[in-house]
Design a protein around this motif. Structure first.
Motif, PDB file in Angstrom:
ATOM      1  N   UNK A 196     -11.137   2.900  47.346  1.00 17.67           N
ATOM      2  CA  UNK A 196     -10.263   2.229  46.379  1.00 17.67           C
ATOM      3  C   UNK A 196     -10.512   2.815  45.005  1.00 17.67           C
ATOM      4  N   UNK A 197      -9.465   2.902  44.223  1.00 13.55           N
ATOM      5  CA  UNK A 197      -9.568   3.448  42.874  1.00 13.55           C
ATOM      6  C   UNK A 197     -10.280   2.452  41.965  1.00 13.55           C
ATOM      7  N   UNK A 198     -11.269   2.916  41.232  1.00 15.38           N
ATOM      8  CA  UNK A 198     -12.028   2.104  40.274  1.00 15.38           C
ATOM      9  C   UNK A 198     -12.688   0.885  40.908  1.00 15.38           C
ATOM     10  N   UNK A 199     -13.065   0.989  42.187  1.00 19.72           N
ATOM     11  CA  UNK A 199     -13.745  -0.116  42.872  1.00 19.72           C
ATOM     12  C   UNK A 199     -14.561   0.473  44.027  1.00 19.72           C
ATOM     13  N   UNK A 200     -15.443  -0.361  44.577  1.00 18.69           N
ATOM     14  CA  UNK A 200     -16.217   0.070  45.738  1.00 18.69           C
ATOM     15  C   UNK A 200     -15.294   0.267  46.938  1.00 18.69           C
ATOM     16  N   UNK A 219       1.502  11.902  57.981  1.00 16.24           N
ATOM     17  CA  UNK A 219       1.510  13.014  57.018  1.00 16.24           C
ATOM     18  C   UNK A 219       2.233  12.630  55.733  1.00 16.24           C
ATOM     19  N   UNK A 220       3.331  11.901  55.869  1.00 17.06           N
ATOM     20  CA  UNK A 220       4.124  11.559  54.685  1.00 17.06           C
ATOM     21  C   UNK A 220       3.584  10.351  53.928  1.00 17.06           C
ATOM     22  N   UNK A 221       3.128   9.320  54.631  1.00 20.59           N
ATOM     23  CA  UNK A 221       2.781   8.057  53.982  1.00 20.59           C
ATOM     24  C   UNK A 221       1.300   7.695  54.047  1.00 20.59           C
ATOM     25  N   UNK A 222       0.498   8.475  54.739  1.00 18.55           N
ATOM     26  CA  UNK A 222      -0.897   8.110  54.969  1.00 18.55           C
ATOM     27  C   UNK A 222      -1.812   8.333  53.786  1.00 18.55           C
ATOM     28  N   UNK A 223      -2.991   7.735  53.877  1.00 17.56           N
ATOM     29  CA  UNK A 223      -4.046   7.924  52.887  1.00 17.56           C
ATOM     30  C   UNK A 223      -5.336   8.244  53.617  1.00 17.56           C
ATOM     31  N   UNK A 224      -6.250   8.913  52.928  1.00 15.82           N
ATOM     32  CA  UNK A 224      -7.525   9.294  53.527  1.00 15.82           C
ATOM     33  C   UNK A 224      -8.416   8.070  53.689  1.00 15.82           C
ATOM     34  N   UNK A 225      -8.965   7.879  54.891  1.00 11.79           N
ATOM     35  CA  UNK A 225      -9.923   6.817  55.196  1.00 11.79           C
ATOM     36  C   UNK A 225     -10.971   7.394  56.138  1.00 11.79           C
ATOM     37  N   UNK A 226     -12.012   6.627  56.365  1.00 15.16           N
ATOM     38  CA  UNK A 226     -13.007   7.007  57.362  1.00 15.16           C
ATOM     39  C   UNK A 226     -12.981   5.975  58.478  1.00 15.16           C
ATOM     40  N   UNK A 227     -12.975   6.461  59.709  1.00 13.91           N
ATOM     41  CA  UNK A 227     -13.119   5.605  60.871  1.00 13.91           C
ATOM     42  C   UNK A 227     -14.556   5.764  61.346  1.00 13.91           C
ATOM     43  N   UNK A 228     -15.278   4.651  61.427  1.00 15.87           N
ATOM     44  CA  UNK A 228     -16.670   4.676  61.849  1.00 15.87           C
ATOM     45  C   UNK A 228     -16.744   4.009  63.213  1.00 15.87           C
ATOM     46  N   UNK A 257     -23.801   6.038  65.083  1.00 19.14           N
ATOM     47  CA  UNK A 257     -22.488   5.949  64.447  1.00 19.14           C
ATOM     48  C   UNK A 257     -21.872   7.334  64.367  1.00 19.14           C
ATOM     49  N   UNK A 258     -20.571   7.401  64.625  1.00 20.21           N
ATOM     50  CA  UNK A 258     -19.840   8.653  64.467  1.00 20.21           C
ATOM     51  C   UNK A 258     -18.727   8.398  63.457  1.00 20.21           C
ATOM     52  N   UNK A 259     -18.628   9.264  62.454  1.00 17.69           N
ATOM     53  CA  UNK A 259     -17.653   9.090  61.379  1.00 17.69           C
ATOM     54  C   UNK A 259     -16.563  10.142  61.491  1.00 17.69           C
ATOM     55  N   UNK A 260     -15.323   9.673  61.416  1.00 18.43           N
ATOM     56  CA  UNK A 260     -14.159  10.557  61.427  1.00 18.43           C
ATOM     57  C   UNK A 260     -13.444  10.415  60.085  1.00 18.43           C
ATOM     58  N   UNK A 261     -13.193  11.531  59.401  1.00 16.55           N
ATOM     59  CA  UNK A 261     -12.341  11.524  58.216  1.00 16.55           C
ATOM     60  C   UNK A 261     -10.910  11.692  58.700  1.00 16.55           C
TER      61      UNK A 261
END
Length: 124
Positions: free
Chosen positions: A93-97, A16-25, A43-47
């Motif tokens: 990623x910011x300003x990148x793929x 909660x304090x240090x994490x960032x949003x990613x997707x686990x596929x 495929x199952x995607x988790x945000x």
């Protein structure tokens, strides 16, 4: 719920304090269509929210590459699924793929209902 769940349930607070949003596929069992003869990958995607860190030099020990990362994930976010080497993360990623990170070594702590996943992943 045991006392260990109260004492060692640190993953959710850390993330909660240090994490960032990613997707686990997560790759599931393929489905086969007998009419067409085609097998379709499921495929199952988790945000999720995860902490991504560098590996410590002592952790590398010749087993991993220099750009491998450690991903800390709260298992509650993915309903305690079993993560395998077939799965991967998609990290914005910011300003990148977005960057794909393949799971190299998934580690759980405490068996079937782990308190934390610590996953070694390799950027692709």
């Amino acid at each position: 719920m045991s006392k260990i769940d109260d004492v060692f349930d640190f993953a959710d607070e850390l993330i909660d304090e240090w994490g960032q949003q990613v997707q686990l596929i997560v790759k599931g069992d393929p489905s086969y269509d007998p009419n067409t003869g085609i097998t379709t990958e499921q495929l199952e995607t988790f945000d999720v929210k995860a902490v991504i860190t560098k590996l410590d030099q002592s952790e590398i020990g010749g087993l991993y590459q220099a750009n491998d990362v450690k991903i800390i994930l709260d298992p509650v976010q993915v309903d305690y699924i079993y993560i395998t080497e077939q799965d991967y993360f998609l990290v914005p990623r910011e300003n990148a793929d977005d960057e794909y990170m393949k799971v190299i070594e998934p580690v759980t702590y405490r068996g079937d209902r782990p308190v934390c996943y610590v996953i070694i992943a390799r950027p692709q």
